[in-house]
Design a protein around this motif. Structure first.
Motif, mmCIF file in Angstrom:
data_model
loop_
_atom_site.group_PDB
_atom_site.id
_atom_site.type_symbol
_atom_site.label_atom_id
_atom_site.label_comp_id
_atom_site.label_asym_id
_atom_site.label_seq_id
_atom_site.Cartn_x
_atom_site.Cartn_y
_atom_site.Cartn_z
ATOM 1 N N ARG A 1 0.845 -1.207 0.000
ATOM 2 C CA ARG A 1 0.000 0.000 0.000
ATOM 3 C C ARG A 1 0.874 1.248 0.000
ATOM 4 N NH1 ARG A 1 -0.529 1.476 5.769
ATOM 5 N NH2 ARG A 1 0.106 -0.315 7.013
ATOM 6 N N GLY A 2 0.204 2.396 -0.049
ATOM 7 C CA GLY A 2 0.884 3.679 0.097
ATOM 8 C C GLY A 2 1.887 3.979 -1.010
ATOM 9 N N ILE A 3 2.979 4.602 -0.610
ATOM 10 C CA ILE A 3 3.977 5.094 -1.557
ATOM 11 C C ILE A 3 4.632 3.936 -2.314
ATOM 12 C CG2 ILE A 3 6.250 6.225 -1.642
ATOM 13 C CD1 ILE A 3 5.255 8.045 0.686
ATOM 14 N N GLY A 4 4.869 2.827 -1.640
ATOM 15 C CA GLY A 4 5.490 1.668 -2.293
ATOM 16 C C GLY A 4 4.609 1.113 -3.400
ATOM 17 N N ARG A 5 3.312 1.005 -3.114
ATOM 18 C CA ARG A 5 2.365 0.487 -4.113
ATOM 19 C C ARG A 5 2.377 1.372 -5.367
ATOM 20 N NH1 ARG A 5 -2.345 -2.770 -3.278
ATOM 21 N NH2 ARG A 5 -3.789 -2.684 -5.027
ATOM 22 N N SER A 6 2.391 2.662 -5.116
ATOM 23 C CA SER A 6 2.388 3.613 -6.222
ATOM 24 C C SER A 6 3.657 3.460 -7.084
ATOM 25 C CB SER A 6 2.299 4.996 -5.597
ATOM 26 O OG SER A 6 2.385 5.950 -6.535
ATOM 27 N N HIS A 7 4.797 3.202 -6.429
ATOM 28 C CA HIS A 7 6.040 2.944 -7.169
ATOM 29 C C HIS A 7 5.880 1.697 -8.050
ATOM 30 C CE1 HIS A 7 8.044 5.776 -4.504
ATOM 31 N NE2 HIS A 7 9.183 5.588 -5.136
ATOM 32 N N ALA A 8 5.331 0.642 -7.452
ATOM 33 C CA ALA A 8 5.206 -0.623 -8.193
ATOM 34 C C ALA A 8 4.344 -0.413 -9.449
ATOM 35 C CB ALA A 8 4.587 -1.684 -7.292
ATOM 36 N N LEU A 9 3.220 0.279 -9.294
ATOM 37 C CA LEU A 9 2.310 0.474 -10.434
ATOM 38 C C LEU A 9 2.933 1.364 -11.513
ATOM 39 C CD1 LEU A 9 -1.005 0.837 -8.391
ATOM 40 C CD2 LEU A 9 -0.458 -1.005 -10.022
ATOM 41 N N LEU A 10 3.587 2.449 -11.080
ATOM 42 C CA LEU A 10 4.194 3.363 -12.063
ATOM 43 C C LEU A 10 5.357 2.692 -12.799
ATOM 44 C CD1 LEU A 10 4.285 6.243 -13.281
ATOM 45 C CD2 LEU A 10 5.925 6.826 -11.502
ATOM 46 N N PHE A 11 6.201 1.993 -12.052
ATOM 47 C CA PHE A 11 7.352 1.334 -12.678
ATOM 48 C C PHE A 11 6.871 0.263 -13.669
ATOM 49 C CE2 PHE A 11 10.987 2.134 -9.356
ATOM 50 C CZ PHE A 11 10.694 3.489 -9.363
ATOM 51 N N ALA A 12 5.787 -0.429 -13.321
ATOM 52 C CA ALA A 12 5.245 -1.451 -14.229
ATOM 53 C C ALA A 12 4.699 -0.797 -15.498
ATOM 54 C CB ALA A 12 4.155 -2.252 -13.524
ATOM 55 N N THR B 1 7.743 -6.650 -1.770
ATOM 56 C CA THR B 1 7.670 -7.368 -0.492
ATOM 57 C C THR B 1 6.719 -6.638 0.445
ATOM 58 O OG1 THR B 1 9.362 -6.154 0.751
ATOM 59 C CG2 THR B 1 10.140 -7.899 -0.735
ATOM 60 N N ASP B 2 6.305 -7.345 1.448
ATOM 61 C CA ASP B 2 5.575 -6.776 2.576
ATOM 62 C C ASP B 2 5.627 -7.806 3.683
ATOM 63 O OD1 ASP B 2 3.904 -4.990 4.067
ATOM 64 O OD2 ASP B 2 3.202 -4.249 2.148
ATOM 65 N N LEU B 3 5.225 -7.397 4.879
ATOM 66 C CA LEU B 3 5.322 -8.325 6.005
ATOM 67 C C LEU B 3 4.522 -9.599 5.749
ATOM 68 C CD1 LEU B 3 5.101 -5.977 9.107
ATOM 69 C CD2 LEU B 3 7.019 -7.434 8.454
ATOM 70 N N LYS B 4 3.270 -9.413 5.287
ATOM 71 C CA LYS B 4 2.389 -10.570 5.104
ATOM 72 C C LYS B 4 1.618 -10.474 3.809
ATOM 73 C CE LYS B 4 1.549 -11.478 9.957
ATOM 74 N NZ LYS B 4 1.092 -10.603 11.007
ATOM 75 N N GLU B 5 1.244 -11.650 3.303
ATOM 76 C CA GLU B 5 0.342 -11.680 2.148
ATOM 77 C C GLU B 5 -1.048 -11.299 2.647
ATOM 78 O OE1 GLU B 5 0.456 -15.428 0.178
ATOM 79 O OE2 GLU B 5 -0.941 -14.772 -1.383
ATOM 80 N N ASN B 6 -1.712 -10.404 1.944
ATOM 81 C CA ASN B 6 -3.090 -10.040 2.322
ATOM 82 C C ASN B 6 -3.834 -9.575 1.069
ATOM 83 O OD1 ASN B 6 -2.177 -7.428 1.809
ATOM 84 N ND2 ASN B 6 -1.745 -7.018 3.955
ATOM 85 N N GLU B 7 -5.049 -9.056 1.264
ATOM 86 C CA GLU B 7 -5.855 -8.629 0.101
ATOM 87 C C GLU B 7 -5.143 -7.567 -0.723
ATOM 88 O OE1 GLU B 7 -9.736 -7.314 1.275
ATOM 89 O OE2 GLU B 7 -10.234 -9.302 2.072
ATOM 90 N N MET B 8 -4.423 -6.675 -0.016
ATOM 91 C CA MET B 8 -3.728 -5.585 -0.720
ATOM 92 C C MET B 8 -2.606 -6.135 -1.608
ATOM 93 S SD MET B 8 -5.103 -2.726 0.162
ATOM 94 C CE MET B 8 -3.968 -1.388 -0.053
ATOM 95 N N SER B 9 -1.841 -7.083 -1.063
ATOM 96 C CA SER B 9 -0.732 -7.627 -1.863
ATOM 97 C C SER B 9 -1.286 -8.436 -3.039
ATOM 98 C CB SER B 9 0.217 -8.470 -1.006
ATOM 99 O OG SER B 9 -0.447 -9.563 -0.437
ATOM 100 N N GLU B 10 -2.402 -9.165 -2.787
ATOM 101 C CA GLU B 10 -3.000 -9.954 -3.877
ATOM 102 C C GLU B 10 -3.534 -9.057 -4.983
ATOM 103 O OE1 GLU B 10 -5.904 -12.603 -2.160
ATOM 104 O OE2 GLU B 10 -4.334 -13.623 -1.008
ATOM 105 N N SER B 11 -4.208 -7.954 -4.585
ATOM 106 C CA SER B 11 -4.780 -7.073 -5.618
ATOM 107 C C SER B 11 -3.665 -6.368 -6.396
ATOM 108 C CB SER B 11 -5.759 -6.071 -5.013
ATOM 109 O OG SER B 11 -5.070 -5.143 -4.217
ATOM 110 N N LEU B 12 -2.582 -5.996 -5.696
ATOM 111 C CA LEU B 12 -1.478 -5.338 -6.411
ATOM 112 C C LEU B 12 -0.847 -6.303 -7.421
ATOM 113 C CD1 LEU B 12 0.417 -2.986 -6.935
ATOM 114 C CD2 LEU B 12 1.809 -3.710 -4.982
ATOM 115 N N LEU B 13 -0.675 -7.529 -6.992
ATOM 116 C CA LEU B 13 -0.078 -8.520 -7.899
ATOM 117 C C LEU B 13 -0.919 -8.654 -9.177
ATOM 118 C CD1 LEU B 13 2.362 -10.365 -7.955
ATOM 119 C CD2 LEU B 13 1.016 -12.132 -6.814
#
Ligand code: NAP
Length: 249
Positions: A16-27, A36-48
């Protein structure tokens, strides 16, 4: 040609947050993404899913950035599965604010571990790979409070100031191998981290910002995009503020 075509990027703490935005823009700019993140959750699944929908290769690894052994495991996984890493964004970070007289040793240590030790862990884990490639861009997410300090945040501002010293040292140490290392210092950015602040504190911040608005996570990602790309091929050891002018003296 997209700015990050044929590059692979890893972003820590990016669900989430600033990191998520980096991932989407870089992609969007063509990079394959490991986050990475501490745990797999809905946010990490949706970003993937969102990343893969952009047509790039993407993977998520649950990993604690403050743990050196886990960072080494991530680097080994990336070496085996991707073979290289072009861009490392050390983004994972948290706050645990208090005045010095009330701050516990545990809260001091926690912030140092998550915000500063993590940057050491990932840089150390990926430096050998980048040195072999003779290429790499490391981007460390600091903060303007790492430059100016902030009452009630001595642990956080010390960790973010530490990142700046670390960034400049690594730029000097690894520059001869064509590895660049820069820091971005965001100001007040509208993310879950700042949305939890009391309304009067938020209003006070806004009146001090020359551009009179909180930053967006995409504002920070755009600065990192420049640093990650070959447009910044002669830029290293720098701290670029992204703060709407807040830190102007
Ligand atoms: P955020 O929304 O709270 O996101 C931080 C992410 O890091 C979360 O996904 C969190 O996971 C993850 N994380 C926390 N501890 C971790 C660990 N040990 N290992 C791996 N991942 C971990 O924060 P943000 O506002 O996007 O901040 C991102 C970076 O920008 C931080 O370094 C922060 O200090 C910096 N920054 C932010 C601002 C701002 O105004 N927001 C200003 C200056 C600098 P969980 O969801 O599991 O907690």
């Amino acid at each position: 040609m997209k700015l990050l075509e044929n590059k692979t990027a890893l972003i820590t703490g990016a669900s989430r947050g600033i990191g998520r935005s980096h991932a989407l823009l870089f992609a969007e700019e063509g990079a394959n993404i490991i986050f990475t993140d501490l745990k797999e959750n809905e946010m990490s699944e949706s970003l993937l899913s969102e990343l893969r929908a952009k047509g790039v290769r993407a993977d998520f690894l649950a990993s604690n950035a403050s743990d050196n052994a886990q960072a080494v495991e991530v680097a080994e996984w990336v070496a085996k599965n991707y073979g290289r890493l072009d861009i490392l964004v050390n983004n994972a970070g948290i706050t645990k604010d208090n005045l010095i007289l009330r701050m516990s040793v545990e809260d001091w240590n926690l912030i140092m571990d998550v915000n500063l030790r993590s940057v050491f862990n990932y840089t150390k884990a990926f430096a050998p790979m980048m040195m072999k490639q003779r290429a790499g861009s490391i981007i460390n997410i600091s903060s303007i409070v790492g430059l100016n300090g902030n009452a009630g945040q001595c642990n956080y501002s010390a960790s973010k100031a530490g990142i700046i010293g670390f960034t400049r040292s690594i730029a000097k140490e690894l520059g001869s191998r064509n590895i660049r290392c820069n820091a971005v210092a965001p100001g007040f950015i509208e993310t879950p981290m700042t949305q939890q602040l009391p309304e009067d504190v938020r209003k006070d911040w806004m009146t001090k910002i020359p551009l009179r608005r909180g930053g967006l996570d995409t504002d920070v990602a755009h600065v990192s995009l420049f640093l990650a790309s070959d447009l910044a091929s002669y830029v290293t050891g720098q701290v670029i503020s992204c703060d709407g002018g807040l830190a102007i003296n």
